[in-house]
Scaffold this motif. Sequence first.
Motif, short mmCIF file in Angstrom:
data_model
loop_
_atom_site.label_atom_id
_atom_site.label_comp_id
_atom_site.label_asym_id
_atom_site.label_seq_id
_atom_site.Cartn_x
_atom_site.Cartn_y
_atom_site.Cartn_z
N ASN A 186 36.76 -10.95 16.44
CA ASN A 186 35.81 -11.95 17.37
C ASN A 186 34.58 -12.36 16.46
OD1 ASN A 186 37.49 -11.61 19.38
ND2 ASN A 186 36.54 -9.99 20.70
N SER A 187 33.95 -11.07 15.70
CA SER A 187 33.03 -11.65 15.03
C SER A 187 33.09 -12.69 14.16
CB SER A 187 32.34 -10.55 14.22
OG SER A 187 33.17 -9.88 13.10
N VAL A 188 34.32 -13.12 13.54
CA VAL A 188 34.64 -13.97 12.73
C VAL A 188 34.90 -15.58 13.56
CG1 VAL A 188 36.21 -14.87 10.76
CG2 VAL A 188 35.26 -12.60 10.65
N ILE A 189 35.94 -15.22 14.26
CA ILE A 189 36.67 -16.42 14.97
C ILE A 189 35.53 -17.00 15.96
CG2 ILE A 189 38.56 -17.11 16.64
CD1 ILE A 189 40.41 -15.40 15.06
N ASN A 190 35.08 -16.24 16.97
CA ASN A 190 34.22 -16.50 17.89
C ASN A 190 33.05 -17.71 17.51
OD1 ASN A 190 36.06 -15.36 19.72
ND2 ASN A 190 34.41 -14.51 20.81
N PRO A 191 32.17 -17.10 16.79
CA PRO A 191 31.01 -17.94 16.28
C PRO A 191 31.43 -19.29 15.39
CG PRO A 191 31.02 -16.14 14.90
CD PRO A 191 32.02 -15.75 15.99
N LEU A 192 32.40 -18.92 14.45
CA LEU A 192 32.63 -20.07 13.81
C LEU A 192 33.35 -21.21 14.41
CD1 LEU A 192 33.81 -18.67 10.23
CD2 LEU A 192 31.80 -19.74 10.96
N THR A 193 34.31 -20.94 15.41
CA THR A 193 34.94 -21.89 16.37
C THR A 193 33.69 -22.70 17.11
OG1 THR A 193 35.44 -20.12 17.86
CG2 THR A 193 37.14 -20.94 16.45
N ALA A 194 32.77 -21.74 17.73
CA ALA A 194 31.74 -22.36 18.49
C ALA A 194 30.80 -23.23 17.82
CB ALA A 194 31.08 -21.00 19.37
N ILE A 195 30.43 -22.92 16.55
CA ILE A 195 29.67 -23.79 15.75
C ILE A 195 30.37 -24.85 15.25
CG2 ILE A 195 28.38 -23.87 13.70
CD1 ILE A 195 27.76 -20.78 13.83
N LEU A 196 31.69 -24.98 15.12
CA LEU A 196 32.24 -26.01 14.34
C LEU A 196 32.77 -26.85 15.64
CD1 LEU A 196 34.08 -24.34 11.41
CD2 LEU A 196 32.04 -25.92 11.25
N GLY A 197 33.11 -26.27 16.76
CA GLY A 197 33.80 -27.20 17.94
C GLY A 197 35.28 -27.12 17.87
N VAL A 198 35.87 -26.32 17.34
CA VAL A 198 37.42 -26.33 16.72
C VAL A 198 38.18 -25.17 17.42
CG1 VAL A 198 36.86 -27.64 14.65
CG2 VAL A 198 37.29 -25.14 14.54
N GLU A 199 39.36 -25.54 17.61
CA GLU A 199 40.37 -24.36 17.99
C GLU A 199 40.59 -23.43 16.79
OE1 GLU A 199 41.32 -27.65 18.06
OE2 GLU A 199 41.50 -28.10 20.06
N ASN A 200 40.95 -22.06 17.32
CA ASN A 200 41.14 -20.97 16.28
C ASN A 200 41.69 -21.49 14.96
OD1 ASN A 200 39.82 -19.74 18.49
ND2 ASN A 200 41.82 -18.37 18.81
N GLY A 201 42.89 -22.07 15.25
CA GLY A 201 43.97 -22.30 13.76
C GLY A 201 43.16 -23.29 13.21
N ARG A 202 42.30 -24.24 13.48
CA ARG A 202 41.72 -25.05 12.59
C ARG A 202 40.75 -24.51 11.68
NH1 ARG A 202 40.06 -30.23 14.48
NH2 ARG A 202 39.44 -30.43 12.43
N LEU A 203 40.39 -23.28 11.66
CA LEU A 203 39.53 -22.52 10.78
C LEU A 203 40.40 -22.55 9.53
CD1 LEU A 203 37.93 -19.63 12.64
CD2 LEU A 203 36.81 -21.78 12.13
N LEU A 204 41.51 -22.47 9.45
CA LEU A 204 42.23 -22.19 8.16
C LEU A 204 42.58 -23.78 7.65
CD1 LEU A 204 44.87 -19.88 9.48
CD2 LEU A 204 42.73 -19.46 8.43
#
Length: 294
Positions: A186-204
């Motif tokens: 959660n400490s990685v996915i939650n803030p990054l997706t919230a800041i970038l405004g993207v779904e979880n998979g888009r982080l990759l």
Amino acid sequence: MKASIIGGGSIGLLFAAYLLRSGMDVSLIVRRKEQKGAIQNDGLKLKSRNGQFTYKPDVHILSEVESIEADILIVAVKSYQVADIKSEILTKFEQTKSILFVQNGMHHIKFLPDLKNHSVYLGIVEHGSLKESDTCIRHTGVGQTKIAPYIDGHSGINWEQYSTDSFSFVHHHDWYEMLSKKLHINSVINPLTAILGVENGRLLDHPDWIDLMKKLSAESCRVLHINENDAWEDLLTVCKNTSLNKSSMLRDIESRRKTEIEAINGYLVELASQDQIELSNHEFVYKMIKGMEM
């Protein structure tokens, strides 16, 4: 078996619907009179891959009840709300033997030692759910609820007996291991997706975003004392398996609600400061989210 559930959000409604479906006697305790009235009039609607179902739980307002008899209390409010209702749990559920907390993060742990007269369990919910209205919950992804004893835990409750194909309970022996692994993710996915405004998979999708993930992951592992390589593989798996999902923190930002950043990255920053560990990347995303909340 009679269960009371505090929380009229997505997780509280999901638990209420599936426990009612399993045949359990359920009381749902909400904060707003509007939601209570709507559920009493229209019922609680569950939308799932198996169809659409409507149930009629008993509904109460927490501030209006003096005491409620229950075998199990499930606390499904946000992590930052646990402190606000702790006194009511102690007084109104004094006779309830077992209490299950299903919050994100680990910030709420500090409030639990006062519940020494109860069997206290901690859980992590791996289902996807979307609250469409005060009376309707959509089950968007089937997972599990992992449960571990925190205080005593010898209440005689076999959580797994209430499992169904779509809503299963799994026993875990070590609450810290269970929560710390989930907190890392959660400490990685939650803030990054919230800041970038993207779904979880888009982080990759972008190497620079993956680099940010690696830095946050390494810092989390350092302060939580978990294996960095294993944690990274778990993180990638979750991103891929929930690629189309929006994190709860992103949904909170989109809906202009308070997030659980305090219980997730804020908790890690606080823990690191006690051990004199620097978490520069977590401090950065923490401040970003706090600013976005305003």
